[in-house]
Design a protein around this motif. Structure first.
Motif, PDB file in Angstrom:
ATOM      1  N   VAL A  23      16.296  52.308 -12.303  1.00 51.55           N
ATOM      2  CA  VAL A  23      14.646  52.378 -12.806  1.00 51.55           C
ATOM      3  C   VAL A  23      14.518  53.348 -10.941  1.00 51.55           C
ATOM      4  O   VAL A  23      14.100  54.289 -11.038  1.00 51.55           O
ATOM      5  CB  VAL A  23      14.166  51.054 -11.440  1.00 51.55           C
ATOM      6  N   GLY A  24      15.800  53.966 -10.600  1.00 51.57           N
ATOM      7  CA  GLY A  24      15.962  54.758  -9.438  1.00 51.57           C
ATOM      8  C   GLY A  24      17.835  55.255  -9.119  1.00 51.57           C
ATOM      9  O   GLY A  24      18.455  54.385  -9.334  1.00 51.57           O
ATOM     10  N   GLU A  25      17.950  56.577  -8.650  1.00 46.26           N
ATOM     11  CA  GLU A  25      18.780  57.466  -8.402  1.00 46.26           C
ATOM     12  C   GLU A  25      18.872  57.255  -6.950  1.00 46.26           C
ATOM     13  O   GLU A  25      17.819  58.987  -7.255  1.00 46.26           O
ATOM     14  CB  GLU A  25      19.394  58.133  -9.353  1.00 46.26           C
ATOM     15  N   LEU A  26      19.572  58.288  -6.128  1.00 42.51           N
ATOM     16  CA  LEU A  26      19.894  58.773  -5.253  1.00 42.51           C
ATOM     17  C   LEU A  26      21.588  58.591  -4.370  1.00 42.51           C
ATOM     18  O   LEU A  26      22.200  57.347  -4.392  1.00 42.51           O
ATOM     19  CB  LEU A  26      18.430  58.087  -3.631  1.00 42.51           C
ATOM     20  N   GLN A  29      23.891  56.046  -5.735  1.00 40.11           N
ATOM     21  CA  GLN A  29      23.461  54.829  -6.023  1.00 40.11           C
ATOM     22  C   GLN A  29      22.305  54.598  -6.683  1.00 40.11           C
ATOM     23  O   GLN A  29      21.512  55.777  -6.658  1.00 40.11           O
ATOM     24  CB  GLN A  29      22.814  54.470  -4.466  1.00 40.11           C
ATOM     25  N   HIS A  30      22.479  53.320  -7.408  1.00 42.23           N
ATOM     26  CA  HIS A  30      21.631  52.932  -8.361  1.00 42.23           C
ATOM     27  C   HIS A  30      20.595  51.948  -7.784  1.00 42.23           C
ATOM     28  O   HIS A  30      21.341  51.065  -7.142  1.00 42.23           O
ATOM     29  CB  HIS A  30      21.964  52.709 -10.311  1.00 42.23           C
ATOM     30  N   VAL A  31      19.285  52.572  -8.169  1.00 50.83           N
ATOM     31  CA  VAL A  31      18.192  50.935  -8.250  1.00 50.83           C
ATOM     32  C   VAL A  31      18.179  50.336  -9.358  1.00 50.83           C
ATOM     33  O   VAL A  31      17.691  50.838 -10.331  1.00 50.83           O
ATOM     34  CB  VAL A  31      16.983  51.486  -7.295  1.00 50.83           C
ATOM     35  N   LYS A  32      18.459  49.330  -9.742  1.00 52.71           N
ATOM     36  CA  LYS A  32      18.272  48.556 -10.704  1.00 52.71           C
ATOM     37  C   LYS A  32      17.495  46.499 -11.213  1.00 52.71           C
ATOM     38  O   LYS A  32      17.778  46.342  -9.681  1.00 52.71           O
ATOM     39  CB  LYS A  32      19.592  47.842 -11.483  1.00 52.71           C
ATOM     40  N   GLU A  47      35.517  48.201  -6.061  1.00 50.38           N
ATOM     41  CA  GLU A  47      35.370  49.045  -4.676  1.00 50.38           C
ATOM     42  C   GLU A  47      33.695  49.891  -4.487  1.00 50.38           C
ATOM     43  O   GLU A  47      33.006  50.818  -3.872  1.00 50.38           O
ATOM     44  CB  GLU A  47      35.465  51.119  -5.833  1.00 50.38           C
ATOM     45  N   GLU A  48      33.249  48.352  -4.797  1.00 51.96           N
ATOM     46  CA  GLU A  48      31.688  49.041  -4.676  1.00 51.96           C
ATOM     47  C   GLU A  48      31.104  47.308  -3.983  1.00 51.96           C
ATOM     48  O   GLU A  48      31.018  46.493  -4.685  1.00 51.96           O
ATOM     49  CB  GLU A  48      30.838  49.370  -5.991  1.00 51.96           C
ATOM     50  N   ASP A  49      30.469  47.303  -2.984  1.00 50.32           N
ATOM     51  CA  ASP A  49      29.431  46.861  -2.209  1.00 50.32           C
ATOM     52  C   ASP A  49      27.665  46.924  -2.435  1.00 50.32           C
ATOM     53  O   ASP A  49      27.553  47.251  -3.677  1.00 50.32           O
ATOM     54  CB  ASP A  49      29.416  47.314  -1.093  1.00 50.32           C
ATOM     55  N   PHE A  97      21.198  47.005  -5.379  1.00 46.93           N
ATOM     56  CA  PHE A  97      21.476  48.535  -4.688  1.00 46.93           C
ATOM     57  C   PHE A  97      22.652  48.480  -5.324  1.00 46.93           C
ATOM     58  O   PHE A  97      23.268  47.542  -4.846  1.00 46.93           O
ATOM     59  CB  PHE A  97      20.693  48.599  -3.531  1.00 46.93           C
ATOM     60  N   GLU A  98      23.499  49.185  -5.918  1.00 45.55           N
ATOM     61  CA  GLU A  98      24.563  49.571  -6.013  1.00 45.55           C
ATOM     62  C   GLU A  98      25.145  50.967  -6.416  1.00 45.55           C
ATOM     63  O   GLU A  98      23.934  51.608  -6.989  1.00 45.55           O
ATOM     64  CB  GLU A  98      24.852  48.823  -6.563  1.00 45.55           C
ATOM     65  N   PRO A  99      26.622  51.311  -6.380  1.00 50.76           N
ATOM     66  CA  PRO A  99      26.923  52.309  -6.847  1.00 50.76           C
ATOM     67  C   PRO A  99      26.515  52.592  -8.061  1.00 50.76           C
ATOM     68  O   PRO A  99      27.165  51.718  -9.012  1.00 50.76           O
ATOM     69  CB  PRO A  99      28.797  52.708  -6.942  1.00 50.76           C
TER      70      PRO A  99
END
Lengths: 121, 121
Positions: A23-26, A29-32, A47-49, A97-99
């Protein structure tokens, strides 16, 4: 003009569990958003928190050294490399929130892997 | 064991407006909480996209081509380079997600610049 995102409205349009939608990208990172019910698979991300912000319900995050119960208005960050298993006795609604490119099942082989999650416009 | 973060509990410990506190870090990004009341300064961030998730109150994000009213449970992403001005007639509580090192006032010169925001443990 920029468009805001209403979390409840978007969540209401997700038809299935364990299938994250973007639902978002910045900043790469993606907001899912994702609905969870039941027990997921143990996995880690090399590789991802990963941040889990609970919107509705109670999410139990099982870790190898215990478990954390996450309630609405609370978040947990699972650092890269840390094995975890999300469990939801009743349905839970979660913001992630994650890459960009993070696999929901990390290093696990599981039929619920979503290799290329859709944008929810 | 990992610790969860309760947003209301943390927010209750923030004594002042316009001064973001860090409550989480992942993938080079910070999760911050901030209380806003009044009109901020027009600014942009050259290198950083910025997410505003409203927790309480109504945030009006003024943009050069209009304004967006953001209510609780809604977020807005302001891409890098886009001038914006947060305005809160009444107090608003906001979660920010942005790269570590993002200046609250961006490219503007303003006495409310917080060069090195504290962690709120």
């Amino acid at each position: 003009m920029l468009d805001k995102v209403n979390l409840s409205d978007r969540m209401a349009r997700i038809p299935d569990c364990w299938h994250p939608r973007i639902v978002g990208e910045l900043n790469g990172q993606h907001v899912k958003l994702v609905r969870l019910q039941g027990e997921f698979v143990w996995h880690a991300h090399a590789e991802e928190d990963e941040l889990f912000l609970v919107l509705d319900g109670t999410l139990r995050m099982e870790l190898r050294d215990g478990a954390v119960e996450i309630e609405p208005g609370e978040f947990l960050i699972v650092p890269r490399g840390v094995e975890h298993r999300p469990v939801a006795e009743r349905e839970v609604r979660v913001l992630l929130f994650e890459p960009a490119g993070t696999l929901n099942t990390g290093d696990a082989v599981d039929p619920r892997t979503v290799a290329d999650p859709e944008w929810l416009p």
